[in-house]
Design a protein around this motif. Structure first.
Motif, short mmCIF file in Angstrom:
data_model
loop_
_atom_site.label_atom_id
_atom_site.label_comp_id
_atom_site.label_asym_id
_atom_site.label_seq_id
_atom_site.Cartn_x
_atom_site.Cartn_y
_atom_site.Cartn_z
N ASP A 176 0.87 -1.18 0.10
CA ASP A 176 -0.06 -0.16 0.07
C ASP A 176 0.94 1.35 0.08
OD1 ASP A 176 -3.11 0.53 1.12
OD2 ASP A 176 -1.88 2.16 1.38
N VAL A 177 0.56 2.28 -0.67
CA VAL A 177 1.29 3.48 -0.53
C VAL A 177 1.53 4.35 0.80
CG1 VAL A 177 -0.54 5.31 -1.13
CG2 VAL A 177 1.79 5.66 -2.01
N HIS A 178 0.66 3.81 1.75
CA HIS A 178 0.75 4.21 3.12
C HIS A 178 1.61 3.33 3.85
CE1 HIS A 178 -3.00 6.51 1.51
NE2 HIS A 178 -2.29 7.29 2.04
N ASP A 270 -3.45 1.55 -3.68
CA ASP A 270 -3.02 2.92 -4.01
C ASP A 270 -1.65 3.49 -4.29
OD1 ASP A 270 -2.32 2.18 -1.61
OD2 ASP A 270 -3.34 3.73 -0.30
ZN ZN Z 1 -3.13 3.35 1.47
#
Ligand code: ZN
Ligand code: TV1
Ligand code: CA
Length: 388
Positions: A176-178, A270
Motif C-alpha cells: 500500500d502507498v501508506h 493506491d
Molecule cells: Zn493506503
C-alpha cells in the motif's frame, strides 16, 4: 475456453461477502467499498472463480476480534451512532471524524472483512489452501484501541495471530502507498513476525507520517522485536523498474535471513499510478510482479487488499493478481471481456493501460538511483540482526 484451467496441486481460496460492498463511508469519502464490486465483476467475467474455492465470509465474533482489540473499543464500535463528521472536537477511539466516519452498519462491515481474513488464515493453517485471498481486508492502520485512516478493525493483525498458532515465523509485506503502522506496532515486541512496508514517506504532509528507514523496532537488549520492522520510505513518482528491484531485493534478503513459514501480502492498490490519493508511477504489471515474487517462494500465502482509490485501476490490479495466484496470468486475454459488468467504467479496455493512458503525463520521479541503493544498504545492515 477462456484460458482458465483449474491448476493441479495448488489450491486457491477466495473469501468475500457481497454485504461488505453495501456499506458507504459517505458521499465524498475516497474509500469506496464499491471498488470490490467492480473487482469481483472483472474476476468473475474472466471465469477465474471456477479455479478457486469460494467462501462467503461470516462475521468475526467479538471474541475473535478481542484477540487484538480492546473490549471497550469494540463496544463503542458496535454502539456508536451515525453522526455528521466533525473534526473539531475530541473523538472517543478516533471515531466519527472525516477519515473514520460512523456509518450505518459499521460494526457488521468490520466483523465481515475481519471474518474473511481470519477464515482465509485458517484455510492456510489447516492446509486446505496454498493461497487465500480477501480483497476486502488489508486495513493496516487500525490500532488495538482506536480507528485510524479509514481502518476500524485490523483484520491483518487478526489473521497473523491465527497463523502464529501454527507457524513459528510470519513475514508481513505491505505494498500500500501508506505506511503499515498498525501491523508494525502490533508486532513491535516479537521476533516471530517480520514486518516490511514500502510507502511514500513524508513526515509533514503524507499520512500517517511514520515509517522512516531508521525505524526498525524498539532497540533495547530485552526486546526480541528489535530490528524486526523494515521500512522502505519512498518519494513521489517511483516507477515499475525501481519498485520491482526494491521489492525483490528487500523481500529476498528478508526471506533468506528470517526464513518465514508463511507470508501475508497487503496489496493496497493506491500505490498504482493515477490513484486519487497515491503518488507513485507503479503500473498493474509492477504491482502484480510483487505477488508473482511472493508466490514463487512456495510458502502459504495470504493476499489481502487495502487502499485503492481509483476503482477501475483497483479492479485491474486485483483481477490480474487473482490470475497470478491461480496461475493463468499468461493465458488470459488482456482485453477486458465484453460481458464484464460496468465495463464502461474502465475507459481503456485493457487490463494493462500505459502510463500515458492512465495519467496523460507521468509524475516526475523523485527517487534517485543513490536513494534506492542507500535503502538496500541500510536494510541489508539491519538484517544482520535478524536470524531464523
Ligand atoms: Zn493506503
Ligand atoms: C472524507 C471526504 C474524508 C473526503 C479523507 C486523504 C476524506 C481524505 C476526504 C484523506 C481525503 C487521508 C489524513 C489529516 C490525518 C488526516 C485502507 C490530520 C482527498 C488503507 C488513509 C489516509 C489511507 C488518511 C488508508 C489520510 C489506507 N488522506 N478526502 N484522508 N489528519 N488522513 O491525512 O492506507 O489506504 O483526501
Ligand atoms: Ca505500505
Amino acid at each position: 475456453e477462456n484460458g482458465i484451467v483449474r491448476p493441479k496441486g495448488i489450491n486457491v481460496s477466495f473469501h468475500l461477502n457481497p454485504e461488505i460492498e453495501q456499506h458507504h463511508f459517505g458521499h465524498s469519502h475516497p474509500m469506496k467499498p464499491w471498488r470490490l464490486t467492480l473487482s469481483k465483476g472483472l474476476i468473475i467475467s474472466y471465469g477465474m472463480h471456477a479455479a478457486m474455492d469460494t467462501y462467503v465470509a461470516r462475521q468475526a465474533t467479538e471474541e475473535e476480534m478481542e484477540d487484538f482489540h480492546t473490549t471497550d473499543y469494540l463496544d463503542y464500535l458496535r454502539t456508536a451512532e451515525v453522526a455528521i463528521p466533525d473534526d473539531s472536537e475530541e473523538k472517543p477511539h478516533n471515531l466519527g471524524g472525516s477519515d473514520c466516519p460512523i456509518f450505518e452498519g459499521l460494526f457488521d462491515y468490520c466483523a465481515l472483512y475481519s471474518g474473511a481474513s481470519i477464515d482465509a488464515a485458517r484455510k492456510l493453517c489447516n492446509g486446505q489452501s496454498d493461497i487465500a485471498i480477501n480483497w476486502s481486508g488489508g486495513l493496516h492502520h487500525a490500532k488495538k484501541n482506536e480507528a485510524s485512516g479509514f481502518c476500524y478493525a485490523n483484520d491483518i493483525v487478526l489473521a497473523i495471530l491465527q497463523l502464529l498458532r501454527q507457524h513459528p515465523r510470519v513475514l508481513y509485506i505491505d505494498i500500500d502507498v501508506h505506511h503499515g503502522d498498525g501491523v508494525e506496532e502490533a508486532f513491535w515486541s516479537t521476533d516471530r513476525v517480520l514486518t516490511v512496508s514500502l510507502h511514500k514517506y513524508d513526515p509533514v504532509c503524507f499520512f500517517p507520517g511514520t515509517g522512516d528507514l531508521e525505524r526498525n523496532g524498539p532497540q533495547s537488549e530485552d526486546n526480541p522485536g528489535a530490528h524486526h520492522a523494515i521500512n522502505v520510505p519512498l518519494n513521489d513518482g517511483i516507477d515499475d523498474d525501481q519498485y520491482i528491484y526494491l521489492f525483490e531485493t528487500v523481500v529476498g534478503r528478508c526471506v533468506d535471513k528470517f526464513r518465514p513459514t508463511a507470508i501475508v501480502l497487503q496489496c493496497g492498490a493506491d500505490s498504482l499510478a493515477g490513484d486519487r490519493l497515491g503518488r507513485f508511477n507503479v503500473q498493474v504489471q509492477g504491482h502484480g510482479a510483487c505477488v508473482s515474487y511472493c508466490k514463487s517462494l512456495n510458502l502459504p500465502l495470504l493476499l489481502v487488499g487495502g487502499g485503492g482509490y481509483t476503482p477501475r485501476n483497483v479492479a485491474r490490479a486485483w483481477a490480474h493478481e487473482t490470475s497470478i495466484a491461480i496461475g493463468c496470468s499468461d493465458t488470459i486475454d488482456p482485453e477486458i471481456p465484453l460481458h464484464t459488468p460496468y465495463r464502461e467504467h474502465f475507459r481503456h479496455t485493457t487490463l494493462f493501460p500505459t502510463l500515458e493512458q492512465i495519467l496523460g503525463e507521468p509524475k516526475p520521479n523523485k527517487n534517485s538511483p543513490k536513494k534506492i541503493q542507500d535503502i538496500v544498504e541500510h536494510i541489508t545492515e539491519q538484517l544482520r540482526f535478524v536470524n531464523a
